[in-house]
Design an enzyme around this catalytic site. Structure first.
Site, PDB file in Angstrom:
ATOM      1  N   ARG A 113       0.831  -1.209   0.000  1.00  0.00           N
ATOM      2  CA  ARG A 113       0.000   0.000   0.000  1.00  0.00           C
ATOM      3  C   ARG A 113       0.865   1.259   0.000  1.00  0.00           C
ATOM      4  O   ARG A 113       0.503   2.275  -0.571  1.00  0.00           O
ATOM      5  CB  ARG A 113      -0.914   0.016   1.239  1.00  0.00           C
ATOM      6  CG  ARG A 113      -2.148  -0.836   1.082  1.00  0.00           C
ATOM      7  CD  ARG A 113      -3.119  -0.607   2.222  1.00  0.00           C
ATOM      8  NE  ARG A 113      -2.594  -1.023   3.516  1.00  0.00           N
ATOM      9  CZ  ARG A 113      -2.486  -2.279   3.902  1.00  0.00           C
ATOM     10  NH1 ARG A 113      -2.856  -3.246   3.099  1.00  0.00           N
ATOM     11  NH2 ARG A 113      -2.007  -2.590   5.100  1.00  0.00           N
ATOM     12  N   TYR A 120       0.466   4.481  -2.243  1.00  0.00           N
ATOM     13  CA  TYR A 120       0.294   5.839  -1.710  1.00  0.00           C
ATOM     14  C   TYR A 120       1.356   6.790  -2.254  1.00  0.00           C
ATOM     15  O   TYR A 120       1.099   7.970  -2.487  1.00  0.00           O
ATOM     16  CB  TYR A 120       0.311   5.816  -0.172  1.00  0.00           C
ATOM     17  CG  TYR A 120      -0.830   5.012   0.424  1.00  0.00           C
ATOM     18  CD1 TYR A 120      -2.038   4.862  -0.272  1.00  0.00           C
ATOM     19  CD2 TYR A 120      -0.720   4.402   1.665  1.00  0.00           C
ATOM     20  CE1 TYR A 120      -3.085   4.119   0.259  1.00  0.00           C
ATOM     21  CE2 TYR A 120      -1.769   3.666   2.201  1.00  0.00           C
ATOM     22  CZ  TYR A 120      -2.944   3.523   1.491  1.00  0.00           C
ATOM     23  OH  TYR A 120      -3.975   2.792   2.014  1.00  0.00           O
ATOM     24  N   TYR A 170     -12.042   9.880   1.646  1.00  0.00           N
ATOM     25  CA  TYR A 170     -13.249   9.724   2.454  1.00  0.00           C
ATOM     26  C   TYR A 170     -12.941  10.020   3.917  1.00  0.00           C
ATOM     27  O   TYR A 170     -11.780   9.978   4.344  1.00  0.00           O
ATOM     28  CB  TYR A 170     -13.908   8.353   2.244  1.00  0.00           C
ATOM     29  CG  TYR A 170     -13.244   7.181   2.901  1.00  0.00           C
ATOM     30  CD1 TYR A 170     -12.210   6.498   2.294  1.00  0.00           C
ATOM     31  CD2 TYR A 170     -13.682   6.739   4.153  1.00  0.00           C
ATOM     32  CE1 TYR A 170     -11.610   5.418   2.898  1.00  0.00           C
ATOM     33  CE2 TYR A 170     -13.092   5.656   4.769  1.00  0.00           C
ATOM     34  CZ  TYR A 170     -12.054   5.006   4.139  1.00  0.00           C
ATOM     35  OH  TYR A 170     -11.461   3.939   4.760  1.00  0.00           O
TER      36      TYR A 170
HETATM   37  C1  LIG Z   1      -7.463   4.119   5.959  1.00  0.00           C
HETATM   38  S1  LIG Z   1      -8.509   4.423   7.327  1.00  0.00           S
HETATM   39  C2  LIG Z   1      -9.387   5.839   6.748  1.00  0.00           C
HETATM   40  C3  LIG Z   1     -10.090   6.640   7.796  1.00  0.00           C
HETATM   41  C4  LIG Z   1     -10.773   7.888   7.261  1.00  0.00           C
HETATM   42  N1  LIG Z   1      -9.818   8.811   6.693  1.00  0.00           N
HETATM   43  C5  LIG Z   1     -11.604   8.622   8.315  1.00  0.00           C
HETATM   44  O1  LIG Z   1     -11.451   9.828   8.458  1.00  0.00           O
HETATM   45  O2  LIG Z   1     -12.424   7.987   8.990  1.00  0.00           O
HETATM   46  C6  LIG Z   1      -9.572   3.060   7.225  1.00  0.00           C
HETATM   47  C7  LIG Z   1     -10.154   2.702   8.566  1.00  0.00           C
HETATM   48  O3  LIG Z   1     -11.149   3.650   8.903  1.00  0.00           O
HETATM   49  C8  LIG Z   1     -12.191   3.019   9.607  1.00  0.00           C
HETATM   50  N2  LIG Z   1     -13.405   3.094   8.785  1.00  0.00           N
HETATM   51  C9  LIG Z   1     -13.501   3.225   7.458  1.00  0.00           C
HETATM   52  N3  LIG Z   1     -14.790   3.233   7.060  1.00  0.00           N
HETATM   53  C10 LIG Z   1     -15.517   3.092   8.185  1.00  0.00           C
HETATM   54  C11 LIG Z   1     -16.902   3.037   8.470  1.00  0.00           C
HETATM   55  N4  LIG Z   1     -17.806   3.120   7.509  1.00  0.00           N
HETATM   56  N5  LIG Z   1     -17.276   2.903   9.763  1.00  0.00           N
HETATM   57  C12 LIG Z   1     -16.368   2.802  10.767  1.00  0.00           C
HETATM   58  N6  LIG Z   1     -15.073   2.859  10.564  1.00  0.00           N
HETATM   59  C13 LIG Z   1     -14.633   3.008   9.291  1.00  0.00           C
HETATM   60  C14 LIG Z   1     -11.783   1.558   9.788  1.00  0.00           C
HETATM   61  O4  LIG Z   1     -11.096   1.445  11.035  1.00  0.00           O
HETATM   62  C15 LIG Z   1     -10.867   1.380   8.617  1.00  0.00           C
HETATM   63  O5  LIG Z   1      -9.989   0.296   8.811  1.00  0.00           O
END
Ligand SMILES: C[S@@+](CC[C@H](N)C(=O)[O-])C[C@H]1O[C@@H](n2cnc3c(N)ncnc32)[C@H](O)[C@@H]1O
Length: 278
Positions: free
Chosen positions: A77, A81, A103
């Site tokens: 990854r 990135y 997101y």
């Molecule tokens: C690469 S991070 C990105 C986080 C994102 N930038 C944010 O602000 O929430 C990915 C992690 O975010 C969390 N995540 C992403 N989508 C989610 C969702 N729909 N509900 C809860 N946690 C989520 C999970 O822990 C996932 O492994």
């Protein structure tokens, strides 16, 4: 027609980059400022995991380029990135007004937005990060948690395994990326229950195995409801997990009063009452 918050491009001779967050729920979390950055950009890069969100984005800007195809199972990854940063910087260096859309919040558990801003600034370009609604924000709202009540630690789940970190079981513990916990290659999209068992074993040093934990997924579409699964810690390996779950471990005990500090503060209060100190 609404007045744009960011003035339209006056053919800048210098490129610029703005990294903005889409929030978690499609259509309802995008801030007016982030929308304005998207609308005014010459080129938009979309680091989003959802095709529907990209379609929605295309209604705001004609030149939306997906960063998704650079992901590949088996490819680090970090390499992906770095490519994202290069793609965005190529356009910034070409004098374009670039917007990177990610997101949630663009600066939370997201390497490229921070990096591209660092690189752009080092090269003398304007660079800005616009905050967004993250999974963390949704979690506090949906689960009724106030991080200020008992305190709250956040860890990337693999980091918690790979390094000797100190967990405070008197506060909340929020674990991110549990769906790929223990992936040392940075090249897998998911790890299985045997990896989550390692996490459970580590947490069992601070929490009883019957301690109730929460597996949480925020709604990403307005028609969805948040997914909230409460299970005993010992059952975490069996919970169906995608890349979009965050795990919350509520406090298991109350914090011990710090008697030495309290005595020191009492002494200061006395001095204050006598007008000796402010
Ligand atoms: C690469 S991070 C990105 C986080 C994102 N930038 C944010 O602000 O929430 C990915 C992690 O975010 C969390 N995540 C992403 N989508 C989610 C969702 N729909 N509900 C809860 N946690 C989520 C999970 O822990 C996932 O492994």
């Amino acid at each position: 027609m609404t007045t744009p918050l960011i003035p339209p491009s006056t053919k800048p001779s210098r490129g610029s980059i703005a990294c903005v967050g889409m929030g978690m729920t499609l259509g309802s979390h995008l801030t007016p400022l982030s929308r304005s950055h998207i609308e005014q950009a010459d080129v938009v890069f979309a680091g989003l995991s959802d095709g529907i969100v990209e379609i929605w984005l295309k209604r705001m800007n004609d030149d939306v380029r997906s960063l998704q195809p650079y992901y590949k199972e088996g490819k680090s990854r970090l390499q992906t990135y770095r490519q994202w940063v290069d793609l965005m910087m190529d356009e910034v260096r070409a004098g374009k007004r670039v917007c990177g859309v990610f997101y949630g919040h663009p600066g939370i558990f997201a390497w490229s937005p921070h990096k591209v801003i660092e690189v752009a600034r080092a090269e003398g370009f304007d660079a800005h990060m616009e905050p967004g609604v993250s999974a963390e924000d949704c979690l506090y709202a949906d689960l009724g948690i106030d991080p200020g009540r008992f305190g709250c630690q956040h860890f990337e789940a693999s980091q918690l395994l790979l390094f000797e970190r100190r967990i405070d079981p008197t506060g909340y513990l929020v674990l991110w990326q549990v769906g790929l916990v223990g992936d040392q290659s940075l090249a897998r999209f998911q790890t299985g229950s045997a990896y989550r068992q390692v996490l459970v074993d580590l947490l069992a040093e601070d929490y009883p195995l019957d301690h109730e934990i929460i597996v949480y997924r925020a709604a990403t579409l307005p028609i969805e409801k948040p997914r909230v699964i409460r299970v005993a810690l010992r059952d975490l390996p069996e919970v169906k997990m995608t890349a979009e779950e965050t795990v919350v471990v509520p406090p298991v005990s109350t914090p011990k009063p710090n008697l030495a500090i309290r005595a020191r503060l009492d002494a200061l209060d006395k001095q204050h009452a006598q007008g000796e100190i402010a």
